[in-house]
Write a protein that holds these residues in place. Structure first.
Motif, PDB file in Angstrom:
ATOM      1  N   VAL A  38       0.851  -1.187   0.000  1.00 52.17           N
ATOM      2  CA  VAL A  38       0.000   0.000   0.000  1.00 52.17           C
ATOM      3  C   VAL A  38       0.886   1.236   0.000  1.00 52.17           C
ATOM      4  CG1 VAL A  38      -1.772   1.318   1.221  1.00 52.17           C
ATOM      5  CG2 VAL A  38      -1.810  -1.187   1.307  1.00 52.17           C
ATOM      6  N   PRO A  39       0.894   1.994  -1.095  1.00 49.06           N
ATOM      7  CA  PRO A  39       1.663   3.242  -1.084  1.00 49.06           C
ATOM      8  C   PRO A  39       1.200   4.139   0.068  1.00 49.06           C
ATOM      9  CG  PRO A  39       1.034   2.669  -3.322  1.00 49.06           C
ATOM     10  CD  PRO A  39       0.288   1.731  -2.408  1.00 49.06           C
ATOM     11  N   ASN A  40       2.147   4.703   0.767  1.00 54.27           N
ATOM     12  CA  ASN A  40       1.842   5.466   1.966  1.00 54.27           C
ATOM     13  C   ASN A  40       0.915   6.652   1.716  1.00 54.27           C
ATOM     14  OD1 ASN A  40       3.256   3.748   3.637  1.00 54.27           O
ATOM     15  ND2 ASN A  40       5.145   4.937   3.517  1.00 54.27           N
ATOM     16  N   VAL A  41       0.902   7.184   0.502  1.00 53.06           N
ATOM     17  CA  VAL A  41       0.025   8.322   0.209  1.00 53.06           C
ATOM     18  C   VAL A  41      -1.434   7.970   0.498  1.00 53.06           C
ATOM     19  CG1 VAL A  41      -0.215   7.796  -2.277  1.00 53.06           C
ATOM     20  CG2 VAL A  41      -0.542  10.140  -1.462  1.00 53.06           C
ATOM     21  N   PHE A  42      -1.830   6.746   0.226  1.00 47.13           N
ATOM     22  CA  PHE A  42      -3.215   6.334   0.471  1.00 47.13           C
ATOM     23  C   PHE A  42      -3.518   6.337   1.967  1.00 47.13           C
ATOM     24  CE2 PHE A  42      -2.405   4.702  -3.733  1.00 47.13           C
ATOM     25  CZ  PHE A  42      -3.609   4.901  -4.395  1.00 47.13           C
ATOM     26  N   LEU A  84      11.677  19.937  -8.349  1.00 46.07           N
ATOM     27  CA  LEU A  84      11.788  21.380  -8.108  1.00 46.07           C
ATOM     28  C   LEU A  84      11.191  21.763  -6.758  1.00 46.07           C
ATOM     29  CD1 LEU A  84      10.680  22.781 -11.580  1.00 46.07           C
ATOM     30  CD2 LEU A  84      13.009  22.639 -10.683  1.00 46.07           C
ATOM     31  N   ASN A  85      10.119  21.072  -6.372  1.00 45.17           N
ATOM     32  CA  ASN A  85       9.448  21.339  -5.102  1.00 45.17           C
ATOM     33  C   ASN A  85      10.059  20.560  -3.937  1.00 45.17           C
ATOM     34  OD1 ASN A  85       7.528  23.157  -6.166  1.00 45.17           O
ATOM     35  ND2 ASN A  85       6.290  21.449  -6.912  1.00 45.17           N
ATOM     36  N   GLN A  86      11.158  19.857  -4.207  1.00 48.49           N
ATOM     37  CA  GLN A  86      11.868  19.073  -3.199  1.00 48.49           C
ATOM     38  C   GLN A  86      10.941  18.114  -2.465  1.00 48.49           C
ATOM     39  OE1 GLN A  86      14.866  21.159  -0.860  1.00 48.49           O
ATOM     40  NE2 GLN A  86      14.617  22.932  -2.215  1.00 48.49           N
ATOM     41  N   CYS A  87      10.098  17.456  -3.238  1.00 51.69           N
ATOM     42  CA  CYS A  87       9.168  16.498  -2.653  1.00 51.69           C
ATOM     43  C   CYS A  87       9.747  15.087  -2.769  1.00 51.69           C
ATOM     44  CB  CYS A  87       7.799  16.572  -3.351  1.00 51.69           C
ATOM     45  SG  CYS A  87       6.629  15.401  -2.613  1.00 51.69           S
ATOM     46  N   GLN A  88      10.328  14.629  -1.694  1.00 53.02           N
ATOM     47  CA  GLN A  88      10.951  13.309  -1.683  1.00 53.02           C
ATOM     48  C   GLN A  88       9.941  12.221  -2.029  1.00 53.02           C
ATOM     49  OE1 GLN A  88      11.913  11.475   2.133  1.00 53.02           O
ATOM     50  NE2 GLN A  88      13.967  11.026   1.329  1.00 53.02           N
ATOM     51  N   TYR A  89       8.763  12.277  -1.413  1.00 54.40           N
ATOM     52  CA  TYR A  89       7.788  11.218  -1.659  1.00 54.40           C
ATOM     53  C   TYR A  89       7.470  11.113  -3.144  1.00 54.40           C
ATOM     54  CZ  TYR A  89       3.954   7.997  -1.427  1.00 54.40           C
ATOM     55  OH  TYR A  89       3.182   6.886  -1.627  1.00 54.40           O
ATOM     56  N   CYS A  90       7.123  12.207  -3.772  1.00 55.76           N
ATOM     57  CA  CYS A  90       6.674  12.142  -5.169  1.00 55.76           C
ATOM     58  C   CYS A  90       7.812  11.814  -6.135  1.00 55.76           C
ATOM     59  CB  CYS A  90       5.965  13.436  -5.573  1.00 55.76           C
ATOM     60  SG  CYS A  90       4.349  13.615  -4.749  1.00 55.76           S
ATOM     61  N   VAL A  91       9.012  12.310  -5.866  1.00 59.82           N
ATOM     62  CA  VAL A  91      10.139  11.957  -6.732  1.00 59.82           C
ATOM     63  C   VAL A  91      10.413  10.458  -6.646  1.00 59.82           C
ATOM     64  CG1 VAL A  91      12.630  12.238  -7.131  1.00 59.82           C
ATOM     65  CG2 VAL A  91      11.200  14.254  -6.728  1.00 59.82           C
ATOM     66  N   VAL A  92      10.409   9.922  -5.436  1.00 64.06           N
ATOM     67  CA  VAL A  92      10.695   8.489  -5.255  1.00 64.06           C
ATOM     68  C   VAL A  92       9.552   7.636  -5.806  1.00 64.06           C
ATOM     69  CG1 VAL A  92      11.076   6.672  -3.537  1.00 64.06           C
ATOM     70  CG2 VAL A  92      12.258   8.870  -3.312  1.00 64.06           C
ATOM     71  N   ARG A 182       6.369   9.664   4.077  1.00 63.93           N
ATOM     72  CA  ARG A 182       7.568   8.860   3.840  1.00 63.93           C
ATOM     73  C   ARG A 182       7.346   7.900   2.677  1.00 63.93           C
ATOM     74  NH1 ARG A 182      11.594   8.538   6.665  1.00 63.93           N
ATOM     75  NH2 ARG A 182      13.113   6.893   6.573  1.00 63.93           N
ATOM     76  N   PRO A 183       8.275   7.888   1.700  1.00 63.52           N
ATOM     77  CA  PRO A 183       8.131   6.920   0.603  1.00 63.52           C
ATOM     78  C   PRO A 183       8.276   5.490   1.124  1.00 63.52           C
ATOM     79  CG  PRO A 183       9.787   8.592   0.067  1.00 63.52           C
ATOM     80  CD  PRO A 183       9.444   8.754   1.516  1.00 63.52           C
ATOM     81  N   ASN A 184       7.490   4.592   0.582  1.00 68.96           N
ATOM     82  CA  ASN A 184       7.627   3.167   0.919  1.00 68.96           C
ATOM     83  C   ASN A 184       8.976   2.661   0.433  1.00 68.96           C
ATOM     84  OD1 ASN A 184       4.738   3.880   0.222  1.00 68.96           O
ATOM     85  ND2 ASN A 184       4.408   1.907   1.226  1.00 68.96           N
ATOM     86  N   ASP A 185       9.582   1.788   1.199  1.00 65.64           N
ATOM     87  CA  ASP A 185      10.856   1.189   0.786  1.00 65.64           C
ATOM     88  C   ASP A 185      10.732   0.501  -0.571  1.00 65.64           C
ATOM     89  OD1 ASP A 185      11.889   2.078   3.183  1.00 65.64           O
ATOM     90  OD2 ASP A 185      11.950   0.083   4.122  1.00 65.64           O
ATOM     91  N   GLU A 186       9.578  -0.085  -0.847  1.00 66.87           N
ATOM     92  CA  GLU A 186       9.379  -0.834  -2.096  1.00 66.87           C
ATOM     93  C   GLU A 186       9.611   0.026  -3.334  1.00 66.87           C
ATOM     94  OE1 GLU A 186       6.609  -2.845   0.941  1.00 66.87           O
ATOM     95  OE2 GLU A 186       7.308  -0.806   0.521  1.00 66.87           O
ATOM     96  N   PHE A 187       9.339   1.317  -3.250  1.00 62.99           N
ATOM     97  CA  PHE A 187       9.486   2.184  -4.421  1.00 62.99           C
ATOM     98  C   PHE A 187      10.927   2.275  -4.908  1.00 62.99           C
ATOM     99  CE2 PHE A 187       5.474   4.488  -3.048  1.00 62.99           C
ATOM    100  CZ  PHE A 187       4.728   4.066  -4.131  1.00 62.99           C
ATOM    101  N   TYR A 188      11.886   2.181  -4.003  1.00 61.84           N
ATOM    102  CA  TYR A 188      13.279   2.415  -4.372  1.00 61.84           C
ATOM    103  C   TYR A 188      13.810   1.380  -5.371  1.00 61.84           C
ATOM    104  CZ  TYR A 188      13.480   5.981  -0.766  1.00 61.84           C
ATOM    105  OH  TYR A 188      13.258   7.102  -0.018  1.00 61.84           O
TER     106      TYR A 188
END
Length: 195
Positions: A38-42, A84-92, A182-188
């Protein structure tokens, strides 16, 4: 469990799945079945059910529609402007989706670091030039920008889509940053191996 795995996924309360409204719980379970996690955003956005519904309805309307922009190109826009917005979650997270949709293990890192040097087409660079301008200087968008995009094969609907994606993810980036999502580890690791 590592310290990273124990870190909170949000600075705001995250409801338990059993406490969520049925429609939201069903959506999350469907995503889990498809993605394997489950992506953390949800989970983070489930804190506010009405906003969750509105957020994902608009997300789906922008990102899952047919058109001249491919799904990978839509993700390129998200990765470039989220950086550009330094959004770690969305970049990852969207970097992972971009790698999968483009079937290219290198593209997300290239686009995030400097799309102008990335192995993408001139058309895609023009698209990202416009997306960056919308993100950073929307007040300066002019007919010249529209003419440039049209020379690269984009039509008015495509320009609206690019603008909508940038604008929507501007909201998403800010919510992710303020909530400390926080981005899920799975995304990396997703999409890192060439197919």
């Amino acid at each position: 469990m590592s310290e990273q795995q124990q870190a909170a996924i949000s600075r705001f309360p995250v409801p338990e799945l059993s406490e969520m409204p049925e429609d939201i719980r069903d959506r999350i379970l469907a995503v889990q079945e498809k993605a394997g996690f489950v992506p953390n955003v949800f989970l983070v956005l489930a804190h506010r059910p009405d906003e969750f519904r509105a957020f994902f309805a608009y997300h789906d309307a922008l990102m899952d529609k047919p058109g001249n922009l491919t799904q990978a190109e839509r993700e390129m826009i998200v990765v470039a402007t989220s950086n550009l917005n330094q959004c770690q979650y969305c970049v990852v997270a969207h970097g992972a989706i971009l790698r999968v949709r483009a079937k290219d293990p290198l593209i997300a890192d290239q686009v995030a670091a400097n799309y102008r040097k990335a192995d993408i087409t001139e058309r895609q660079k023009a698209m990202l030039d416009f997306a960056v301008k919308v993100s950073m200087q929307a007040f300066a968008v002019s007919e010249e920008d529209f003419a440039t995009l049209k020379r690269h094969g984009f039509d008015e609907d495509d320009i609206w889509d690019i603008t909508g994606i940038v604008s929507f993810f501007g909201l998403s980036n800010r919510m992710a940053n303020v909530t400390s999502m926080r981005p899920n580890d799975e995304f990396y690791s997703l999409g890192r191996q060439a197919r």
